[in-house]
Design a protein around this motif. Structure first.
Motif, PDB file in Angstrom:
ATOM      1  N   LEU A 144       6.803  14.769  -4.532  1.00 23.87           N
ATOM      2  CA  LEU A 144       7.868  14.019  -5.203  1.00 23.87           C
ATOM      3  C   LEU A 144       9.048  13.779  -4.260  1.00 23.87           C
ATOM      4  CD1 LEU A 144       7.952  15.585  -8.797  1.00 23.87           C
ATOM      5  CD2 LEU A 144       6.713  13.567  -8.021  1.00 23.87           C
ATOM      6  N   VAL A 145       9.402  14.800  -3.495  1.00 23.84           N
ATOM      7  CA  VAL A 145      10.501  14.650  -2.532  1.00 23.84           C
ATOM      8  C   VAL A 145      10.162  13.568  -1.502  1.00 23.84           C
ATOM      9  CG1 VAL A 145      11.737  15.792  -0.624  1.00 23.84           C
ATOM     10  CG2 VAL A 145      11.472  16.970  -2.813  1.00 23.84           C
ATOM     11  N   SER A 146       8.918  13.552  -1.036  1.00 25.32           N
ATOM     12  CA  SER A 146       8.496  12.528  -0.088  1.00 25.32           C
ATOM     13  C   SER A 146       8.600  11.134  -0.718  1.00 25.32           C
ATOM     14  CB  SER A 146       7.060  12.785   0.372  1.00 25.32           C
ATOM     15  OG  SER A 146       6.603  11.686   1.132  1.00 25.32           O
ATOM     16  N   LEU A 147       8.138  10.993  -1.959  1.00 26.23           N
ATOM     17  CA  LEU A 147       8.214   9.694  -2.638  1.00 26.23           C
ATOM     18  C   LEU A 147       9.670   9.259  -2.818  1.00 26.23           C
ATOM     19  CD1 LEU A 147       5.467  10.166  -5.396  1.00 26.23           C
ATOM     20  CD2 LEU A 147       5.293   8.713  -3.367  1.00 26.23           C
ATOM     21  N   LEU A 148      10.548  10.225  -3.087  1.00 26.38           N
ATOM     22  CA  LEU A 148      11.960   9.934  -3.301  1.00 26.38           C
ATOM     23  C   LEU A 148      12.680   9.415  -2.058  1.00 26.38           C
ATOM     24  CD1 LEU A 148      13.402  12.776  -5.560  1.00 26.38           C
ATOM     25  CD2 LEU A 148      13.508  10.327  -5.994  1.00 26.38           C
ATOM     26  N   THR A 149      12.140   9.731  -0.885  1.00 27.50           N
ATOM     27  CA  THR A 149      12.778   9.240   0.345  1.00 27.50           C
ATOM     28  C   THR A 149      12.600   7.730   0.486  1.00 27.50           C
ATOM     29  OG1 THR A 149      10.798   9.540   1.715  1.00 27.50           O
ATOM     30  CG2 THR A 149      12.333  11.401   1.610  1.00 27.50           C
ATOM     31  N   ALA A 150      11.727   7.157  -0.343  1.00 26.68           N
ATOM     32  CA  ALA A 150      11.444   5.721  -0.293  1.00 26.68           C
ATOM     33  C   ALA A 150      11.078   5.324   1.139  1.00 26.68           C
ATOM     34  CB  ALA A 150      12.641   4.898  -0.788  1.00 26.68           C
ATOM     35  N   GLY A 151      10.271   6.155   1.760  1.00 29.68           N
ATOM     36  CA  GLY A 151       9.955   5.942   3.169  1.00 29.68           C
ATOM     37  C   GLY A 151       8.604   5.305   3.442  1.00 29.68           C
ATOM     38  N   ARG A 152       7.970   4.791   2.383  1.00 33.03           N
ATOM     39  CA  ARG A 152       6.667   4.168   2.623  1.00 33.03           C
ATOM     40  C   ARG A 152       6.815   2.933   3.508  1.00 33.03           C
ATOM     41  NH1 ARG A 152       1.986   4.917   0.533  1.00 33.03           N
ATOM     42  NH2 ARG A 152       2.601   5.796  -1.464  1.00 33.03           N
ATOM     43  N   ASP A 153       5.914   2.811   4.454  1.00 33.64           N
ATOM     44  CA  ASP A 153       5.853   1.628   5.309  1.00 33.64           C
ATOM     45  C   ASP A 153       5.603   0.414   4.410  1.00 33.64           C
ATOM     46  OD1 ASP A 153       5.152  -0.361   7.119  1.00 33.64           O
ATOM     47  OD2 ASP A 153       3.171   0.491   7.536  1.00 33.64           O
ATOM     48  N   GLU A 154       6.463  -0.579   4.473  1.00 33.96           N
ATOM     49  CA  GLU A 154       6.338  -1.739   3.586  1.00 33.96           C
ATOM     50  C   GLU A 154       5.633  -2.924   4.248  1.00 33.96           C
ATOM     51  OE1 GLU A 154       9.012  -1.907   0.131  1.00 33.96           O
ATOM     52  OE2 GLU A 154       7.312  -0.575   0.313  1.00 33.96           O
ATOM     53  N   SER A 155       5.194  -2.747   5.500  1.00 33.38           N
ATOM     54  CA  SER A 155       4.533  -3.851   6.197  1.00 33.38           C
ATOM     55  C   SER A 155       3.121  -4.059   5.648  1.00 33.38           C
ATOM     56  CB  SER A 155       4.454  -3.552   7.695  1.00 33.38           C
ATOM     57  OG  SER A 155       3.434  -2.607   7.943  1.00 33.38           O
ATOM     58  N   THR A 156       2.415  -5.033   6.176  1.00 34.71           N
ATOM     59  CA  THR A 156       1.059  -5.325   5.685  1.00 34.71           C
ATOM     60  C   THR A 156       0.012  -5.112   6.774  1.00 34.71           C
ATOM     61  OG1 THR A 156       1.463  -7.637   6.254  1.00 34.71           O
ATOM     62  CG2 THR A 156       1.809  -7.026   3.971  1.00 34.71           C
ATOM     63  N   THR A 157       0.457  -4.603   7.914  1.00 36.25           N
ATOM     64  CA  THR A 157      -0.482  -4.472   9.030  1.00 36.25           C
ATOM     65  C   THR A 157      -1.420  -3.284   8.851  1.00 36.25           C
ATOM     66  OG1 THR A 157       1.245  -3.256  10.180  1.00 36.25           O
ATOM     67  CG2 THR A 157       0.959  -5.552  10.800  1.00 36.25           C
TER      68      THR A 157
END
Length: 311
Positions: A144-157
């Protein structure tokens, strides 16, 4: 959907009439609020305050009750504030509604997570991460803490070589060993972009001979299993994930109204048509018919307006 010829002053007048005197004209409320966009509802709130000198939300709260009230109040909130409100309710008081934490944090985009985190601070004067950390533990908390950082790569590569390596590492962290190295799952599932993960899932199937969802079910349990499954399902198909949430909320004995309300309110302007299509495809019945058969009264009427007729 946006109302043609939208007139917030007229809506204000009609809402005021609906609440004046003895009793409430619920039909009038149902004819207005579900047929306005979130942005338009904010304008209605402003117009109401200007014309009447009272907060529309307070007026409605004093007039309405039960699940119908919950839907109406939810509709009047901006999306990040509604998410924050649901998270706050999931955390405060005795016990934690982990399913709510999972549903929201696993399904929202990075920008949505940032917005709801800010809304939470603004509305409650508290830090969402601190509150979640105080209410959860272990590897589930870390996800949950990881998800909260909103750190997902948003690119499409898609990095083909990395996708193969990710799949191999997840396999070696789970199926291929005694015990499970959950951090490997976290790193890949919470950080990589969607296209990349779809490739990872494909590679995983080839290496292990099973769907990654099956492996998660075999390797994990409880909230950790639930959150990883939610992440995988949202990556595969967000409308599919919400169709499943809605189906679960209504099948069997009783209805889990909190889930039904949250999904119908929070997705109504985002992907409701896609959710309806997925629902029909997966369960062979329309979402409309499911809601109709499972709810009653004004609560049923307003949900059916949000769902919209079957095309």
């Amino acid at each position: 959907c946006a109302a043609p010829g939208f007139n917030p002053e007229q809506d204000t007048e009609n809402l005021r009439k609906a609440m004046k005197g003895a009793g409430t004209d619920e039909a009038a409320i149902i004819s207005i609020l579900p047929h306005r966009t979130i942005a338009q509802r904010q304008q209605i709130k402003e117009a109401y305050k200007r014309a009447i000198g009272k907060e529309l939300v307070d007026e409605l709260k004093s007039e309405l009750t039960g699940n119908f009230e919950k839907v109406v109040i939810g509709l009047l909130m901006q999306a990040p504030f509604y998410d924050a409100y649901e998270l706050r309710n999931a955390i405060k008081g005795a016990g934690t509604d982990e399913a709510c934490l999972i549903e929201i944090l696993a399904s929202r985009s990075s920008s949505e997570i940032k917005a709801l985190t800010a809304a939470y601070s603004k509305e409650y004067g508290r830090n969402l991460e601190d509150d979640i950390c105080g209410d959860t533990s272990g590897m589930f908390k870390r996800v949950l803490v990881s998800l909260l950082t909103a750190g997902r790569d948003e690119s499409t590569t898609v990095d083909e070589a990395l996708a193969k390596q990710d799949a191999k590492e997840i396999y070696e962290a789970g199926e291929a060993r005694w015990g499970t190295d959950e951090v490997k799952f976290l790193t890949v599932l919470c950080v990589r972009n969607r296209n990349h993960l779809l490739k990872v899932f494909q590679e995983y199937q080839q290496i292990s001979g099973r769907d990654i969802e099956d492996s998660i079910k075999r390797e994990m349990s409880g909230c950790l299993e639930d959150v990883f499954l939610a992440i995988v399902r949202c990556i595969k198909s967000k409308p599919g994930f919400f169709a499943e949430r809605l189906h679960k909320s209504m099948k069997g004995l009783g209805t889990t109204d909190s889930i039904l309300i949250r999904v119908m309110v929070s997705r109504s302007e985002i992907d409701m048509e896609d959710i309806k299509n997925e629902f029909l495809k997966t369960y062979g019945k329309t979402l409309y018919s499911f809601i109709k058969g499972d709810t009653s009264g004004d609560y049923r009427k307003i949900l059916l307006e949000l769902c919209g007729p079957e095309k």
